[in-house]
Write an enzyme that holds these catalytic residues in place. Structure first.
Site, PDB file in Angstrom:
ATOM      1  N   HIS A  12       0.820  -1.014  -0.088  1.00  0.00           N
ATOM      2  CA  HIS A  12      -0.135   0.032   0.007  1.00  0.00           C
ATOM      3  C   HIS A  12       0.856   1.276  -0.117  1.00  0.00           C
ATOM      4  O   HIS A  12       2.181   1.348   0.493  1.00  0.00           O
ATOM      5  CB  HIS A  12      -0.708   0.050   1.031  1.00  0.00           C
ATOM      6  CG  HIS A  12      -0.213  -0.028   2.649  1.00  0.00           C
ATOM      7  ND1 HIS A  12       0.270  -1.353   3.015  1.00  0.00           N
ATOM      8  CD2 HIS A  12      -0.023   1.016   3.229  1.00  0.00           C
ATOM      9  CE1 HIS A  12       0.791  -0.923   4.279  1.00  0.00           C
ATOM     10  NE2 HIS A  12       0.790   0.424   4.606  1.00  0.00           N
ATOM     11  N   CYS A  26       2.130   3.413  11.900  1.00  0.00           N
ATOM     12  CA  CYS A  26       3.041   2.834  10.744  1.00  0.00           C
ATOM     13  C   CYS A  26       3.508   4.016   9.953  1.00  0.00           C
ATOM     14  O   CYS A  26       2.742   5.076   9.849  1.00  0.00           O
ATOM     15  CB  CYS A  26       2.540   1.724  10.225  1.00  0.00           C
ATOM     16  SG  CYS A  26       1.106   2.194   9.204  1.00  0.00           S
TER      17      CYS A  26
END
Length: 698
Positions: free
Chosen positions: A65, A200
């Site tokens: 992603h 993250c």
């Protein structure tokens, strides 16, 4: 999620054997639907995210992603691989692969939907249903939530606003234990309470999967877990009462935790975000063990004020950075705070010269003589204000280098050391040394064990007193003279530059200015130039260097603007729009205007920019152009010596860079679906039609 995934974005027979091939196969489906404008640019962004941390998860899941400027709308593609593809998970290859594409400026609603998908991936029933889906339409419906995976009867309401976990869970915790302080007050036994933070680098997938995993593990073990997800959609701070009532803390992150000091003084487990996904039960057990032993983190007062033990560089960086990366950020911290003083002071001084001539530096103080109706008085006022601003350059540089290392306690010794560097004529070299020494001294003092009764006066009295004395001694007695000699030697060398040597220096500075477009190398060249003019009477060589540096810094954005105008078909629609803005940014000496182009195609744009910058820097030095202002672009051309030749030097570099970019981009193989428009802005017949089937690479 109805718009994010359709049957055309599902491949139930994905035959790719590498993660790169898998990402390409799914990305080509996005290109075919017009969701991605530049396949290669998008894949480069996916690879860059993958390089930060593998995206494979235990349980046979891969979630490549990224956020990318080449994405037109939030999109999800799904592939199912019979053989499996290695995405770096500890338990082996992934057979369920989700490619998540978010626009660079994706709104919170879309990111919340993507985060909800990330949470669903922790549901075994959901993944089992995907593995048994018989056709692409059924899989797409399942992912969209139109065909739920038979939820357990005891949890019929387990959906809702899952992305805002911090706010919802915090409210629940406060309701179950009003007024609790985390101590057992003799009432009924309450469960062990944990607050957690997950984050993250991208903030789309792992952040929310880790939160879901911790919450599920907490329910299984009878532990209250309240999670604050610091993701791309922002974050809702946990209620301070909930934090105060917590018995332990789990920080699962791969980027710095924001406002970490809120959790100081509690048993804490600090780990990576994937640990919370793969082994949440172990983390909960670890924090319970620490609580049983009474092992807590240092209170905020023990470290730099308000930092929770983390310096500004650590709070703004990524975990696991080496010393070299930290050193660069320490130096850039000082430079970033210094630049506004350089710009304000330099422009004021330049305006003073423009209004009153170069003799204005000999004018008396405006405190003694100021006539409202005389232009020379106003010129003297501007010049003297600018001179005062310039006097802060070295102290600010040193002070904020120390601040980057040691937070607020580093400011006092840093400013003192920087001021001493000015006093002994050690200049910018002395400021750099003073900042690094000040930060190191403060860090050393903070490592000394201090009785609890004295901790309150450490940041206010002891650290400033001791650190300023040590730094002052070192600067005055030990290293000050050698640094001052080195500074004097460098100044004499610059003053002696002429002919070929000056041209070579101009080319070198031009290369540096265009290497990273506002990054550390660019700032080194810029700081070197401003150091020479940060005096009341800069030398002719110093003003030539300043002129060369500013000219070279204008080249990349102007060249990209020219290239998008001349050969628009080589650029996608977003780049053509960026090209329009690059005209203004380049003319204003904002090198960062070329960053979108360099990020999308670094191997063509950066070398081309460096060649053009070197040409401009060399020509500027050869023409003898001078500049007293450290910023301003074409708006300070009246203040430039030899302005016409200066503009010729800029134009030459811009043409060279634009020509190289056009040639190099013209040599690459065209990518299907790179642009939905032709060079004239109309429809390009070669572009794919949204919704049309396109062949997908195996």
């Amino acid at each position: 999620m109805s718009d994010m995934i359709t049957a055309d974005l599902v491949d139930l027979d994905l035959s790719a054997d590498t993660k790169e091939a898998a990402a390409r196969a799914l990305a080509e489906r996005m290109v075919a639907l017009g969701r991605v404008t530049d396949l290669e640019g998008f894949l480069a962004d996916v690879a860059a995210r993958e390089a930060q941390m593998p995206t494979g998860l235990d349980g046979g899941i891969g979630i490549p992603h990224c956020r990318s400027e080449h994405v037109t709308e939030p999109t999800l593609a799904f592939g199912r691989s019979a053989a499996g593809v290695d995405f770096g998970a500890a338990d082996g290859p992934a057979d369920l692969i989700f490619l998540i594409a978010a626009p660079a400026g994706a709104d919170d609603a879309h990111l919340t939907i993507l985060s909800s998908l990330a949470r669903q991936l922790m549901n075994a029933e959901f993944t089992a249903a995907l593995r048994s889906a018989g056709d692409a339409a059924a899989a797409a419906s399942l992912i969209r939530g139109e065909e739920p995976a038979a939820p357990a009867e005891d949890a019929p309401e387990e959906t809702g606003d899952t992305a805002d976990t911090g706010a919802v869970s915090a409210a629940a915790s406060a309701e179950t234990a009003p007024g609790s302080t985390g101590q057992d007050s003799g009432g009924p036994a309450r469960p062990f309470r944990i607050v957690a933070v997950t984050s993250c680098p991208t903030g789309i997938a792992h952040t929310y999967m880790a939160a879901e995993s911790l919450e599920n593990a907490g329910r299984e073990e009878g532990v209250e877990v309240v999670v604050e997800t610091q993701g791309s959609a922002g974050f809702t701070r946990l209620d301070p009462a909930v934090i105060a009532a917590a018995d332990g803390v789990i920080l699962a992150h791969d980027v710095a935790v924001r406002e970490k000091d809120r959790f100081a003084g509690k048993p804490t487990v600090d780990t990576g975000v994937k640990a919370a996904i793969n082994r949440p039960g172990e983390l909960i057990g670890e924090v319970r063990d620490k609580a049983a032993r009474g092992e807590v983190t240092a209170a905020a007062a023990d470290g730099p004020a308000g930092s929770g033990g983390a310096t500004p560089v650590e709070r703004g960086g990524e975990s696991g950075e080496g010393y070299g990366a930290k050193l660069r950020k320490w130096l850039m911290s000082g430079v970033s705070y210094m630049v506004p003083f350089v710009a304000a002071g330099g422009l004021l001084i330049a305006l003073g010269f423009a209004i009153g001539g170069y003799e204005i530096n000999k004018a008396p103080s405006v405190m003694d003589h100021f006539v409202w109706t005389q232009a020379d008085s106003w010129a003297a006022l501007l010049f003297q204000i600018g001179g005062v601003a310039f006097a802060f350059l070295v102290p600010v540089l040193a002070g904020y280098i120390a601040y980057g290392m040691a937070d607020r306690p580093g400011l006092v010794p840093g400013f003192v050391g920087g001021s001493i560097a000015l006093t002994i004529n050690a200049g910018f070299l002395g400021g750099l040394a003073a900042g690094l020494i000040s930060g190191a001294v403060v860090l050393a003092i903070q490592r000394v064990p201090i009785p609890k009764a004295l901790r309150g006066i450490m940041p206010v009295v002891v650290i400033p007193l001791v650190s300023a004395a040590v730094v002052g001694f070192l600067m005055f007695v030990v290293i000050g003279k050698p640094i001052a000699s080195a500074q004097e030697g460098m100044t004499d060398w610059l003053n002696g530059l002429s002919g070929a040597n000056a041209v070579l220096l101009g080319a070198l500075l031009g290369l540096m200015m265009c290497f990273d477009l506002g990054g550390p190398v660019n700032k080194v060249a810029y700081t070197f130039a401003t150091a020479g003019i940060a005096v009341a009477s800069p030398s002719d060589s110093a003003m030539k260097i300043m002129a060369a540096v500013m000219a070279a810094g204008m080249v990349p954005p102007l060249a990209m603007a020219l290239a998008t105008t001349v050969r628009g078909r080589l650029f996608n629609a977003a780049e053509r729009e960026n090209g329009k803005a690059a005209w203004v940014l380049g003319a204003s000496f904002i090198s960062e205007g070329a960053i979108p182009f360099a990020a999308a195609d670094p191997l063509r744009v950066i070398p081309s920019s460096m060649v053009g910058g070197a040409v401009t820097g060399a020509l500027s030095m050869a023409f003898g152009a001078t500049l007293r202002a450290p910023h301003g672009g074409i708006f300070v051309v009246p203040l430039i010596g030899n302005p016409l030749l200066y503009l010729v030097a800029i134009a030459a570099g811009v043409c060279v860079t634009a020509a190289l970019v056009i040639v190099l981009k013209g040599l690459r193989k065209p990518v299907t679906g790179t642009s939905a428009q032709g060079p004239g802005g109309g429809a390009d017949p070669s572009a794919p039609t949204p919704g049309a089937k396109q062949p997908v690479a195996a």
